[in-house]
Design an enzyme around this catalytic site. Structure first.
Site, PDB file in Angstrom:
ATOM      1  N   HIS A  23      10.684  27.319  13.877  1.00 29.80           N
ATOM      2  CA  HIS A  23      12.063  27.759  14.254  1.00 29.80           C
ATOM      3  C   HIS A  23      13.239  27.783  13.457  1.00 29.80           C
ATOM      4  O   HIS A  23      13.697  28.565  12.884  1.00 29.80           O
ATOM      5  CB  HIS A  23      12.576  27.181  15.677  1.00 29.80           C
ATOM      6  CG  HIS A  23      11.688  27.110  16.734  1.00 29.80           C
ATOM      7  ND1 HIS A  23      11.404  26.098  17.572  1.00 29.80           N
ATOM      8  CD2 HIS A  23      11.122  28.310  17.690  1.00 29.80           C
ATOM      9  CE1 HIS A  23      10.502  26.397  18.896  1.00 29.80           C
ATOM     10  NE2 HIS A  23      10.470  27.683  18.517  1.00 29.80           N
ATOM     11  N   LYS A  47       9.906  27.005  34.701  1.00 26.85           N
ATOM     12  CA  LYS A  47       9.226  25.971  33.629  1.00 26.85           C
ATOM     13  C   LYS A  47       9.868  24.925  33.817  1.00 26.85           C
ATOM     14  O   LYS A  47      10.995  24.467  34.350  1.00 26.85           O
ATOM     15  CB  LYS A  47       9.469  26.501  32.212  1.00 26.85           C
ATOM     16  CG  LYS A  47       8.582  27.548  31.843  1.00 26.85           C
ATOM     17  CD  LYS A  47       8.493  27.909  30.379  1.00 26.85           C
ATOM     18  CE  LYS A  47       7.476  28.858  29.758  1.00 26.85           C
ATOM     19  NZ  LYS A  47       7.825  29.187  28.338  1.00 26.85           N
ATOM     20  N   ARG A  96       3.723  34.522  14.677  1.00 27.47           N
ATOM     21  CA  ARG A  96       2.771  33.277  14.111  1.00 27.47           C
ATOM     22  C   ARG A  96       1.360  34.006  13.942  1.00 27.47           C
ATOM     23  O   ARG A  96       0.937  33.967  13.006  1.00 27.47           O
ATOM     24  CB  ARG A  96       2.514  32.197  15.115  1.00 27.47           C
ATOM     25  CG  ARG A  96       3.874  31.317  14.902  1.00 27.47           C
ATOM     26  CD  ARG A  96       3.832  30.479  16.011  1.00 27.47           C
ATOM     27  NE  ARG A  96       4.240  30.834  17.416  1.00 27.47           N
ATOM     28  CZ  ARG A  96       4.644  30.434  18.555  1.00 27.47           C
ATOM     29  NH1 ARG A  96       4.629  29.033  18.506  1.00 27.47           N
ATOM     30  NH2 ARG A  96       4.884  30.981  19.595  1.00 27.47           N
ATOM     31  N   SER A 134       5.931  24.291  20.051  1.00 28.61           N
ATOM     32  CA  SER A 134       6.657  23.345  20.694  1.00 28.61           C
ATOM     33  C   SER A 134       5.516  22.532  21.634  1.00 28.61           C
ATOM     34  O   SER A 134       5.751  21.398  21.627  1.00 28.61           O
ATOM     35  CB  SER A 134       7.977  23.840  21.576  1.00 28.61           C
ATOM     36  OG  SER A 134       8.847  24.351  20.891  1.00 28.61           O
TER      37      SER A 134
END
Ligand code: ADP
Length: 182
Positions: A23, A47, A96, A134
């Site tokens: 990030h 979440k 990514r 993460s």
């Protein structure tokens, strides 16, 4: 009201639970490309994040210190609506892997249908950070050797390491804390 979205202002939205070196890299490069960059911490009621929205913003603030043109805010609801509220014309994303591309492609088409005047711009992840997520950070923090910062140094900005470790310190080895998720 005239449409006054700023094409030199981008929003980089995500969960940042917590902010990673990947990030940080996108933020650093985005700050060079755009005049103004807003990092948006998404609050998703479905979440169970490890860090509260305020904690995630505080950790991001440490990373954003060197960039006068970057700010952080949190938001609920659709990211495109947040981008519009910011007055930005660009949504910035990091890419990514091939798996990311598939998901981002679908999301970009949906966002375009919702807001045709907001353009999505992608920055390719740097080679050395493309494996970082993460959820990986949380696994390393939980399962790694508690006596050294070394494993986390490859994944999270230096100023964030202590806060990540602190989240897991009170738990016995092998005990999964609540809210530990993917
Ligand atoms: P994560 O997938 O790690 O939980 P977020 O949901 O907060 O991260 O992702 C926000 C944005 O940052 C997305 O566009 C995502 O593709 C991008 N991103 C996440 N990790 C990296 C990385 N290591 N390198 C480049 N971009 C990344």
């Amino acid at each position: 009201m005239p449409n006054s979205l700023n094409p030199r202002h981008a929003v980089y939205a995500g969960s940042f639970d917590p902010v990673s070196l990947g990030h940080q890299d996108i933020i650093t490069r985005g700050a060079r490309v755009f005049e103004r960059l807003t990092v948006g911490v998404g609050i998703n009621p479905e979440k169970s994040p490890l860090f509260t929205p305020q904690e995630r913003m505080d950790l991001l603030q440490r990373v954003l210190k060197p960039f006068p043109n970057v700010e952080v805010a949190c938001f609920e609801g659709l990211a495109v609506n947040f981008v519009r509220r910011c007055g930005a014309a660009v949504m910035l994303r990091g890419l990514r892997t091939l798996t990311d591309i598939e998901a981002e492609f679908t999301m970009t088409l949906a966002n375009r249908a919702l807001a045709h005047d907001i353009e999505t711009v992608f920055l390719m992840a740097s080679e050395k950070y493309s494996h970082i997520s993460s959820s990986l950070i949380k696994q390393v923090a939980q399962l790694g050797d508690d006596s050294t910062n070394e494993p986390l140094e490859s994944f999270v900005p230096h100023d964030v390491i202590a806060s990540v470790r602190a989240k897991f310190q009170r738990f016995e080895p092998g005990h999964k804390p609540m809210g530990f998720g993917g």
